[in-house]
Scaffold this motif. Structure first.
Motif, mmCIF file in Angstrom:
data_model
loop_
_atom_site.group_PDB
_atom_site.id
_atom_site.type_symbol
_atom_site.label_atom_id
_atom_site.label_comp_id
_atom_site.label_asym_id
_atom_site.label_seq_id
_atom_site.Cartn_x
_atom_site.Cartn_y
_atom_site.Cartn_z
ATOM 1 N N ASN A 302 0.646 14.024 34.352
ATOM 2 C CA ASN A 302 1.425 13.999 33.804
ATOM 3 C C ASN A 302 2.973 12.652 34.116
ATOM 4 O O ASN A 302 3.266 13.313 34.926
ATOM 5 N N ILE A 303 2.930 11.244 34.130
ATOM 6 C CA ILE A 303 3.604 10.672 34.891
ATOM 7 C C ILE A 303 4.635 9.721 33.760
ATOM 8 O O ILE A 303 3.634 9.301 32.858
ATOM 9 N N LEU A 304 5.951 9.695 34.085
ATOM 10 C CA LEU A 304 6.463 8.842 32.829
ATOM 11 C C LEU A 304 7.745 7.948 33.538
ATOM 12 O O LEU A 304 7.852 8.918 34.156
ATOM 13 N N TRP A 305 7.535 7.256 33.635
ATOM 14 C CA TRP A 305 8.881 6.762 33.623
ATOM 15 C C TRP A 305 9.271 4.643 32.910
ATOM 16 O O TRP A 305 8.717 4.613 31.837
ATOM 17 N N ARG A 306 11.189 5.506 32.997
ATOM 18 C CA ARG A 306 11.880 4.479 31.957
ATOM 19 C C ARG A 306 12.988 3.586 32.790
ATOM 20 O O ARG A 306 13.456 4.400 32.979
ATOM 21 N N GLY A 307 13.139 2.401 32.276
ATOM 22 C CA GLY A 307 13.918 1.527 32.316
ATOM 23 C C GLY A 307 14.986 1.267 31.137
ATOM 24 O O GLY A 307 14.273 1.119 30.361
#
Length: 462
Positions: A302-307
């Protein structure tokens, strides 16, 4: 073979009983405002009130989301329309909505009651059987005891039209979602805090065909947080949840099981690089254990990246990348693994006008029920891969104080890799909105926008 709004497996759950929830969400809002007028809230701070009215016209090219064959050269000539041809046409939908809310200080600005709700109607020009009401309401109590302890308790309910997936269902269905949550935060120092959370969610369908997906979920979470003086932070914790499906028969249980448990260890981090840019990430490992079909136990990421980058006071850019699971209402699919990239831009052209744009590219792996894997889409295998491309465009123009013209639209294309079959849908909505608020910004503070189910900036896991 349908889907709910593709729900993240890592759902929020609670231990509060749902049987005592009000059956008519709009009643919460009415009761809250009546209590306000009756003098229930006696505080020195101003009560914030918002009333919002909207009327809209929507054009939908594929209401039931039928697949279409990309190459028709090998298709035999058809002298008559197929039985489902009558459901493959574009339709127009008229809508009216009433949304309202109140923020009621009880003891101080840090202890307050937030009541919000929405009532709406949708009328279809051709598919009149799909006419329906939308109702939703939420009540949240935010509280604080000194500078050390704070928390919130919330309950909510929403009724909305079932979200169709692939044209296999042309009957009307309405989903009923209930949720409750509570969390408690202990501020140990200026940098460290401890968080405890419990929650619960439930979803039920009216149509018997979909009721095997009625579920009840409970969860609990414990985490520790560190805040740096610059505003960055790290949270480490674990979450346990239980999901049960009370309306499944013996064959449903043999295919999909009747319950499962999940445990997740996660790390959340946020880094404020400057006043203009911030990046955040969620890294989690989920261990799923089934109640009956134990051979299906698995580990999921369960991986989420946000910029986020504020290019200027008028332009904001967001980029999201994720690798995470979710579920759909399709009895041939156990769960879906999704890898995706989404880009969003919000441009405030002037004080009265703004625009937003989003694009989503997603690769999905549908893990199939073993008994049905060899016959799904006519292709053997244990999974079915799909590619999705979605483009959204929206805008708003405030031509008079409180009055806005709203444009909301998206185009979506899904392609199955097994046979090259495509699904296409385009939706355009034009609306006229009036908002009254007694204090500037109350609409945003109450979050009434969540009841609008934006098309151009919809949730990435729809």
């Amino acid at each position: 073979m349908q889907k709910t709004s593709k729900m993240n497996i890592r759902r929020r759950h609670s231990t509060f009983p749902l049987a005592h929830f009000p059956t008519k969400p709009g009643g919460w809002l009415v009761l809250g405002l009546l209590s306000l007028l009756g003098g229930t809230a006696r505080a020195a701070d101003t009560v914030e009130l918002v009333l919002q009215l909207e009327t809209s016209l929507t054009s939908d090219s594929n209401p039931f989301r039928f697949y279409e064959q990309t190459s028709k050269a090998d298709q035999p000539d058809q002298t008559e329309a197929s039985p489902t041809q009558q459901f493959r046409n574009r339709d127009s939908v008229t809508g009216t909505d009433l949304r309202a809310g109140a923020i009621i200080p009880i003891l101080s600005e840090r202890t307050r009651l937030i009541l919000t709700g929405s009532l709406g109607n949708r009328h279809y020009k051709n598919y009149k059987d799909l006419d329906h009401h939308l109702t939703a309401a939420d009540a949240t109590l935010e509280w604080a005891a000194g500078q050390i302890v704070n928390g919130h308790v919330s309950v909510g309910k929403e009724d909305r039209l079932f979200q169709y997936i692939n044209g296999s269902l042309t009957e009307k269905d309405v989903s009923h979602q209930k949720r409750a949550a509570a969390d408690l935060n202990f501020k140990l120092t200026d940098e460290w805090s401890l968080n405890v959370k419990v929650d619960r969610a439930g979803l039920n369908y009216d149509l018997p065909l979909n009721q095997l997906y009625n579920f009840d979920e409970r969860g609990r979470q414990l985490s520790g947080r560190y805040y740096s003086p610059t505003g960055s932070g790290v949270e480490i914790g674990s979450r346990l949840s239980e999901t049960s499906f009370p309306d499944r028969n013996a064959q449903d249980i043999a295919d999909l099981d009747k319950a499962y448990k999940e445990s997740e260890v996660f790390l959340d981090a946020e880094w404020r690089y400057s006043s203009k840019s911030v990046t955040s990430a969620h890294l989690g490992i989920i261990k799923r254990q089934y109640d009956v079909l134990t051979e299906r136990n698995t580990n999921l990421s369960n991986i989420l990246w946000r910029g986020t980058y504020h290019y200027s006071p008028k332009l904001r850019l967001d980029l999201q990348l994720w690798d995470r699971p979710f579920t759909i209402v399709d009895r041939t699919v156990v769960y879906v693994l999704s890898k995706a990239m989404r880009f969003d831009a919000q441009w405030k052209y002037s004080e009265k006008s703004q625009m937003n744009f989003s694009t989503l590219l997603q690769n999905s792996d549908n893990v199939l029920v073993p008994r049905l894997a060899s016959v799904t889409d006519g292709a053997p295998g244990t999974s079915r891969k799909e590619r999705l491309m979605r483009i959204g465009l929206g805008g708003a123009y405030e031509f008079e104080r409180g009055f806005r013209l709203v444009l909301d639209s998206f185009y979506e294309k899904v392609q199955r890799e097994s046979d090259g079959v495509n699904l296409k849908q385009s939706v355009v909505k034009l609306g006229l909105e009036y908002t009254y608020e007694n204090l500037p910004g109350s609409n945003s503070r109450m979050g009434l926008k969540r009841y609008q189910h934006s098309l151009s900036a919809s949730d990435s896991l729809r």
